[in-house]
Scaffold this active site. Structure first.
Site, PDB file in Angstrom:
ATOM      1  N   ARG A  21      81.458  45.433  28.722  1.00  0.00           N
ATOM      2  CA  ARG A  21      81.461  44.842  27.381  1.00  0.00           C
ATOM      3  C   ARG A  21      81.454  45.882  26.261  1.00  0.00           C
ATOM      4  O   ARG A  21      82.099  45.703  25.232  1.00  0.00           O
ATOM      5  CB  ARG A  21      80.238  43.915  27.258  1.00  0.00           C
ATOM      6  N   HIS A  51      59.244  58.160  26.624  1.00  0.00           N
ATOM      7  CA  HIS A  51      58.508  57.870  25.409  1.00  0.00           C
ATOM      8  C   HIS A  51      57.672  56.607  25.636  1.00  0.00           C
ATOM      9  O   HIS A  51      58.119  55.501  25.359  1.00  0.00           O
ATOM     10  CB  HIS A  51      59.549  57.666  24.303  1.00  0.00           C
ATOM     11  N   GLU A  58      56.995  47.768  22.844  1.00  0.00           N
ATOM     12  CA  GLU A  58      57.983  46.732  23.180  1.00  0.00           C
ATOM     13  C   GLU A  58      57.327  45.632  24.022  1.00  0.00           C
ATOM     14  O   GLU A  58      57.547  44.430  23.786  1.00  0.00           O
ATOM     15  CB  GLU A  58      59.175  47.345  23.933  1.00  0.00           C
ATOM     16  N   TRP A  80      65.592  48.587  19.495  1.00  0.00           N
ATOM     17  CA  TRP A  80      66.294  47.310  19.373  1.00  0.00           C
ATOM     18  C   TRP A  80      67.113  47.194  18.086  1.00  0.00           C
ATOM     19  O   TRP A  80      67.755  46.158  17.851  1.00  0.00           O
ATOM     20  CB  TRP A  80      65.283  46.143  19.464  1.00  0.00           C
ATOM     21  N   TYR A  94      63.672  37.713  24.596  1.00  0.00           N
ATOM     22  CA  TYR A  94      62.526  37.655  25.532  1.00  0.00           C
ATOM     23  C   TYR A  94      61.269  36.951  25.014  1.00  0.00           C
ATOM     24  O   TYR A  94      60.763  36.031  25.657  1.00  0.00           O
ATOM     25  CB  TYR A  94      62.129  39.075  25.978  1.00  0.00           C
ATOM     26  N   ARG A 124      55.413  29.354  42.807  1.00  0.00           N
ATOM     27  CA  ARG A 124      56.229  29.019  41.635  1.00  0.00           C
ATOM     28  C   ARG A 124      55.695  29.727  40.392  1.00  0.00           C
ATOM     29  O   ARG A 124      55.803  29.196  39.293  1.00  0.00           O
ATOM     30  CB  ARG A 124      56.178  27.512  41.390  1.00  0.00           C
ATOM     31  N   CYS A 156      68.373  40.963  30.097  1.00  0.00           N
ATOM     32  CA  CYS A 156      68.762  41.763  31.268  1.00  0.00           C
ATOM     33  C   CYS A 156      67.704  41.616  32.338  1.00  0.00           C
ATOM     34  O   CYS A 156      68.010  41.380  33.500  1.00  0.00           O
ATOM     35  CB  CYS A 156      68.896  43.228  30.881  1.00  0.00           C
ATOM     36  N   ARG A 176      69.505  41.420  35.996  1.00  0.00           N
ATOM     37  CA  ARG A 176      70.920  41.119  36.257  1.00  0.00           C
ATOM     38  C   ARG A 176      71.840  42.284  35.923  1.00  0.00           C
ATOM     39  O   ARG A 176      72.943  42.426  36.482  1.00  0.00           O
ATOM     40  CB  ARG A 176      71.360  39.878  35.459  1.00  0.00           C
ATOM     41  N   ALA A 178      71.624  46.547  34.555  1.00  0.00           N
ATOM     42  CA  ALA A 178      70.662  47.630  34.403  1.00  0.00           C
ATOM     43  C   ALA A 178      71.351  48.950  34.070  1.00  0.00           C
ATOM     44  O   ALA A 178      72.192  49.442  34.835  1.00  0.00           O
ATOM     45  CB  ALA A 178      69.846  47.768  35.681  1.00  0.00           C
ATOM     46  N   ASP A 179      71.001  49.482  32.917  1.00  0.00           N
ATOM     47  CA  ASP A 179      71.451  50.796  32.435  1.00  0.00           C
ATOM     48  C   ASP A 179      70.502  51.804  33.071  1.00  0.00           C
ATOM     49  O   ASP A 179      69.382  52.001  32.605  1.00  0.00           O
ATOM     50  CB  ASP A 179      71.352  50.763  30.904  1.00  0.00           C
ATOM     51  N   ASN A 187      62.150  49.849  31.874  1.00  0.00           N
ATOM     52  CA  ASN A 187      61.870  48.577  32.542  1.00  0.00           C
ATOM     53  C   ASN A 187      60.828  48.748  33.651  1.00  0.00           C
ATOM     54  O   ASN A 187      59.926  47.920  33.795  1.00  0.00           O
ATOM     55  CB  ASN A 187      63.163  47.962  33.096  1.00  0.00           C
ATOM     56  N   HIS A 217      74.093  50.166  36.863  1.00  0.00           N
ATOM     57  CA  HIS A 217      75.200  51.058  36.486  1.00  0.00           C
ATOM     58  C   HIS A 217      74.751  52.301  35.737  1.00  0.00           C
ATOM     59  O   HIS A 217      73.730  52.307  35.054  1.00  0.00           O
ATOM     60  CB  HIS A 217      76.220  50.287  35.616  1.00  0.00           C
ATOM     61  N   LEU A 218      75.574  53.315  35.887  1.00  0.00           N
ATOM     62  CA  LEU A 218      75.404  54.551  35.116  1.00  0.00           C
ATOM     63  C   LEU A 218      76.581  54.600  34.147  1.00  0.00           C
ATOM     64  O   LEU A 218      77.748  54.586  34.574  1.00  0.00           O
ATOM     65  CB  LEU A 218      75.434  55.737  36.092  1.00  0.00           C
ATOM     66  N   SER A 273      74.907  52.615  24.683  1.00  0.00           N
ATOM     67  CA  SER A 273      76.126  51.825  24.468  1.00  0.00           C
ATOM     68  C   SER A 273      75.742  50.474  23.887  1.00  0.00           C
ATOM     69  O   SER A 273      74.910  49.770  24.468  1.00  0.00           O
ATOM     70  CB  SER A 273      76.870  51.634  25.789  1.00  0.00           C
TER      71      SER A 273
HETATM   72  N1  LIG Z   1      73.187  49.877  26.783  1.00  0.00           N
HETATM   73  C1  LIG Z   1      71.936  49.412  26.705  1.00  0.00           C
HETATM   74  N2  LIG Z   1      70.973  49.968  27.466  1.00  0.00           N
HETATM   75  C2  LIG Z   1      69.705  49.516  27.388  1.00  0.00           C
HETATM   76  O1  LIG Z   1      68.845  50.064  28.124  1.00  0.00           O
HETATM   77  C3  LIG Z   1      69.400  48.438  26.513  1.00  0.00           C
HETATM   78  C4  LIG Z   1      70.432  47.881  25.733  1.00  0.00           C
HETATM   79  N3  LIG Z   1      71.689  48.385  25.846  1.00  0.00           N
HETATM   80  N4  LIG Z   1      70.202  46.864  24.875  1.00  0.00           N
HETATM   81  C5  LIG Z   1      68.914  46.244  24.753  1.00  0.00           C
HETATM   82  C6  LIG Z   1      67.798  47.110  25.189  1.00  0.00           C
HETATM   83  C7  LIG Z   1      67.332  48.191  24.267  1.00  0.00           C
HETATM   84  N5  LIG Z   1      66.828  49.195  25.210  1.00  0.00           N
HETATM   85  C8  LIG Z   1      66.851  50.549  24.946  1.00  0.00           C
HETATM   86  C9  LIG Z   1      67.585  51.033  23.889  1.00  0.00           C
HETATM   87  C10 LIG Z   1      67.583  52.390  23.610  1.00  0.00           C
HETATM   88  C11 LIG Z   1      66.839  53.248  24.397  1.00  0.00           C
HETATM   89  C12 LIG Z   1      66.814  54.699  24.043  1.00  0.00           C
HETATM   90  O2  LIG Z   1      67.560  55.139  23.187  1.00  0.00           O
HETATM   91  N6  LIG Z   1      65.970  55.496  24.655  1.00  0.00           N
HETATM   92  C13 LIG Z   1      65.840  56.897  24.346  1.00  0.00           C
HETATM   93  C14 LIG Z   1      64.911  57.116  23.189  1.00  0.00           C
HETATM   94  C15 LIG Z   1      63.559  56.487  23.387  1.00  0.00           C
HETATM   95  C16 LIG Z   1      62.757  56.218  22.140  1.00  0.00           C
HETATM   96  O3  LIG Z   1      63.245  56.342  21.008  1.00  0.00           O
HETATM   97  O4  LIG Z   1      61.607  55.877  22.320  1.00  0.00           O
HETATM   98  C17 LIG Z   1      65.363  57.606  25.620  1.00  0.00           C
HETATM   99  O5  LIG Z   1      65.604  58.807  25.721  1.00  0.00           O
HETATM  100  O6  LIG Z   1      64.757  56.963  26.483  1.00  0.00           O
HETATM  101  C18 LIG Z   1      66.095  52.755  25.465  1.00  0.00           C
HETATM  102  C19 LIG Z   1      66.110  51.412  25.723  1.00  0.00           C
HETATM  103  C20 LIG Z   1      66.961  48.699  26.547  1.00  0.00           C
HETATM  104  N7  LIG Z   1      68.115  47.889  26.387  1.00  0.00           N
HETATM  105  O1  LIG Z   2      65.818  46.055  29.243  1.00  0.00           O
HETATM  106  C1  LIG Z   2      67.030  46.307  29.326  1.00  0.00           C
HETATM  107  C2  LIG Z   2      67.940  45.740  28.447  1.00  0.00           C
HETATM  108  C3  LIG Z   2      69.236  46.067  28.578  1.00  0.00           C
HETATM  109  N1  LIG Z   2      69.664  46.900  29.555  1.00  0.00           N
HETATM  110  C4  LIG Z   2      71.096  47.264  29.613  1.00  0.00           C
HETATM  111  C5  LIG Z   2      71.934  46.765  30.739  1.00  0.00           C
HETATM  112  C6  LIG Z   2      73.333  46.831  30.147  1.00  0.00           C
HETATM  113  O2  LIG Z   2      73.785  48.187  30.215  1.00  0.00           O
HETATM  114  C7  LIG Z   2      73.099  46.453  28.694  1.00  0.00           C
HETATM  115  C8  LIG Z   2      73.321  44.996  28.415  1.00  0.00           C
HETATM  116  O3  LIG Z   2      74.670  44.679  28.448  1.00  0.00           O
HETATM  117  P1  LIG Z   2      75.244  43.334  29.123  1.00  0.00           P
HETATM  118  O4  LIG Z   2      76.718  43.386  28.847  1.00  0.00           O
HETATM  119  O5  LIG Z   2      74.574  42.190  28.446  1.00  0.00           O
HETATM  120  O6  LIG Z   2      74.932  43.387  30.588  1.00  0.00           O
HETATM  121  O7  LIG Z   2      71.743  46.765  28.452  1.00  0.00           O
HETATM  122  C9  LIG Z   2      68.755  47.464  30.424  1.00  0.00           C
HETATM  123  O8  LIG Z   2      69.103  48.260  31.328  1.00  0.00           O
HETATM  124  N2  LIG Z   2      67.460  47.136  30.288  1.00  0.00           N
END
Ligand SMILES: Nc1nc(=O)c2c([nH]1)NC[C@@H]1CN(c3ccc(C(=O)N[C@@H](CCC(=O)O)C(=O)O)cc3)CN21
Ligand SMILES: O=c1ccn([C@H]2C[C@H](O)[C@@H](COP(=O)(O)O)O2)c(=O)[nH]1
Length: 274
Positions: A21, A51, A58, A80, A94, A124, A156, A176, A178-179, A187, A217-218, A273
């Site tokens: 996406r 961090h 969160e 966020w 959430y 349950r 997610c 479902r 996972a980045d 998480n 995914h990576l 992303s």
């Molecule tokens: N692509 C993507 N990956 C995600 O993990 C993710 C989303 N989107 N969308 C919704 C939420 C937001 N989340 C995020 C978003 C950014 C960071 C991040 O930038 N982390 C950095 C900085 C941490 C900080 O500022 O505290 C890191 O190095 O971990 C982590 C989780 C998890 N989720």
């Molecule tokens: O807590 C979270 C929230 C989000 N993610 C990641 C997983 C995906 O890379 C994106 C969400 O994109 P979708 O297209 O909706 O799947 O955010 C995560 O790992 N952990």
């Protein structure tokens, strides 16, 4: 945190190139599971500095049923921001589903606490953040979806089940999507902490956190960061201390958590992303 490093290796060795996406592109596998015995230390990734402050705020924000980024931003947490509208709203994400499912006054978290205390054999004991009626229309922007009463992003970490045996509380999460570089370390720590909080307020010992994944995914712009982590030796796990005076799930504040003995390798940056 060998399980986490093994997951990175698995994705790099067995993953398929897959568009996504956000347009970044990923290496992806489907259907994996890792597990952590919460008695063996607090599962913080050690091969990069995490961090914790963002993770704790969160989680408290979810528990408060909050879906506006103001609380996070007031506490210096920006994770966020990219998905919120001009008022800071994310739609019914959430916190809304946990505490007021579908806007129907169903407090899934309070029900979990009640069942863990009064009916721990129940099969349950579940929180579902997944709510098909608030799925966003991906042809619209995040803020247009929020204006339409939809969630900016579908959850997610979508389905959580709790389990009690031998007086020990375990938690399994189905995630479902996972980045693995940015989201997953957050998480794991978040759900480990959530399980510890629930165990304390329900007078249970600690069991396991089981983390099940769908599309894990990576992102293609995190591959070097993952390889750097895999070249590093994991450090011993820290210990998380909770203020023992807190006896309700709504009673925790940021100051009630103390992470002791966190040893880590330097932080590694990676673009998120959107
Ligand atoms: N692509 C993507 N990956 C995600 O993990 C993710 C989303 N989107 N969308 C919704 C939420 C937001 N989340 C995020 C978003 C950014 C960071 C991040 O930038 N982390 C950095 C900085 C941490 C900080 O500022 O505290 C890191 O190095 O971990 C982590 C989780 C998890 N989720
Ligand atoms: O807590 C979270 C929230 C989000 N993610 C990641 C997983 C995906 O890379 C994106 C969400 O994109 P979708 O297209 O909706 O799947 O955010 C995560 O790992 N952990």
């Amino acid at each position: 945190m060998k399980a986490y490093l093994d997951l990175l290796k698995d994705i790099l060795e067995n993953g398929s190139q897959k568009g996504d996406r956000t347009g970044t592109g990923t290496v992806s596998v489907f259907g994996r599971q890792i597990r952590f015995d919460l008695n063996e230390g607090f599962p913080m990734v050690t091969t990069k500095k995490l961090h914790l402050k963002s993770i704790v705020h969160e989680l408290l924000w979810f528990i408060n049923g909050d879906t506006n980024i103001k609380y996070l931003n007031d506490n210096g947490v920006k994770i966020w921001n990219a998905w919120a509208d001009e008022n800071g709203d994310l739609g019914p994400v959430y916190g809304a589903q946990w505490r007021n499912w579908n806007g129907e006054g169903i407090d899934q978290l309070a029900n979990v606490v009640d069942q863990l205390k009064n009916n721990p054999n129940n099969r349950r004991i579940i929180i579902s953040a997944w709510n098909p009626s608030v799925m966003p229309d991906t042809s619209l922007s995040f803020s247009e979806n929020v204006a339409n009463g939809k969630a900016a992003l579908p959850p997610c970490h979508a389905f959580i089940q709790f389990y009690v045996a031998d007086g020990k509380l375990s938690c399994q999460l189905y995630q479902r999507s996972a980045d693995v570089f940015l989201g997953v370390p957050f998480n794991i720590a978040s759900y480990a902490l959530f399980t510890m909080m629930l165990a304390q307020v329900c007078d249970l010992e600690l069991g396991e956190f089981v983390h099940s994944f769908g599309d894990v995914h990576l992102y293609n712009n995190h591959i070097e960061q993952a390889q750097l982590q895999m070249s590093r030796e994991p450090k011993p796990l820290p210990t998380m201390k909770l203020n023992p005076a807190i006896k309700t799930i709504d009673g925790f504040k940021f100051e009630d958590f103390e992470l002791v003995g966190y040893e880590f390798h330097p932080h590694i940056k990676g673009a998120v992303s959107v």
